[in-house]
Design an enzyme around this catalytic site. Sequence first.
Site, PDB file in Angstrom:
ATOM      1  CB  THR A  12      -0.929   0.009   1.223  1.00  0.00           C
ATOM      2  OG1 THR A  12      -1.818  -1.110   1.143  1.00  0.00           O
ATOM      3  CG2 THR A  12      -1.747   1.290   1.287  1.00  0.00           C
ATOM      4  CB  SER A  54       1.947  -7.787   1.296  1.00  0.00           C
ATOM      5  OG  SER A  54       0.742  -7.529   1.979  1.00  0.00           O
ATOM      6  CB  THR A  85      -0.177  -3.704   6.255  1.00  0.00           C
ATOM      7  OG1 THR A  85      -1.396  -3.652   5.508  1.00  0.00           O
ATOM      8  CG2 THR A  85       0.492  -2.344   6.268  1.00  0.00           C
ATOM      9  CG  ASP A  86      -3.308  -7.194   3.576  1.00  0.00           C
ATOM     10  OD1 ASP A  86      -3.618  -6.456   4.522  1.00  0.00           O
ATOM     11  OD2 ASP A  86      -3.882  -7.143   2.465  1.00  0.00           O
TER      12      ASP A  86
END
Length: 334
Positions: A12, A54, A85-86
């Site tokens: 992101t 990710s 972030t995932d």
Amino acid sequence: MKKILLIATGGTIASKYSSEGLKPGITSEELLAYVPEIREFCMVDTVQPFELDSTNVCQEHWLILERVIEEAYDRYHGFVVCHGTDTMAYTAAALSYLIQNNRKPVVVTGAQKPINLEITDARANLRDSLRFASDDRAYGVNIVFDGKVIAGTRAKKERSKSYNAFSSINYPDIAVIQEHRIIFYIEDHFRLTEPVRFYHRMNRRVLLLKMIPGMDGRVLNMLADEYDAVIIESFGVGGLPTYGQHDFLEAIDNWCSQGKKMIMATQVTHEGSDMAVYQVGKAIKERFPIIEAFDMTLEATVTKVMWLLEQNLSGEEFKKEFYRTINHDVLLVE
């Protein structure tokens, strides 16, 4: 002045809006241009080994990151990985096992909003990460996010949109970052006595199985041919049901008799497992060679098993190594 390598991988933080939704499109050099103030405390080179959401990051990408860091290790004082972030917690945990006895900081960071937006957490996270990677006290693999420094094996994404997305599970934050100040809560780099060691393999045949009411042992039998290890997210402090014609005892016996690894964890985020408390857990642990995750995060448990399966260890050696603390990953052991 410290020399840092910025490793951009997409996510992101580096995404742009499109008709298909957010997708990575901002280069590593462009990311750096959004934080010109970092020139006051570090010099930064950039590299971009891949550019992915990710969700698409897996073992092969962890090994790519390990190789990038290994090849550049002697030329830089620290490393910052910009990541989605995932799956960030998985990547940080994996790097903790692939790069051990590491006296240099490897910081994993990202953002909940792209860096090119007017209102975003991306610039602060990137700036904080470069600052932390430039600090003499920093070492090892950590996530820096929303002003917190979290050990790479203890991080979990607990919020899908808020800026304070990550928490440290069953372990304190390593430090906090307030403007230009880094306040350390834990300083233990002096404990590192062995030279840095890099590993180059991870086993993909690891399954994380979440228990739900009504599930029975047939699911393990169906999966036994496809996986070398299973980590079971059990209920509460750890245990398996015994109802129906297909309970788990026979399935566990079949799994373990083939030399496959079985690790019992818990669906509960905080405080960890303790199979010895209830009969549904104690009976299984006393009968079978099951390993227990205790206070480890699921992300650390998964990636540690993936790493250990490639080390050609006997059953007892595997268990001993699983319970060896690496980058703060496990404290409660048998």
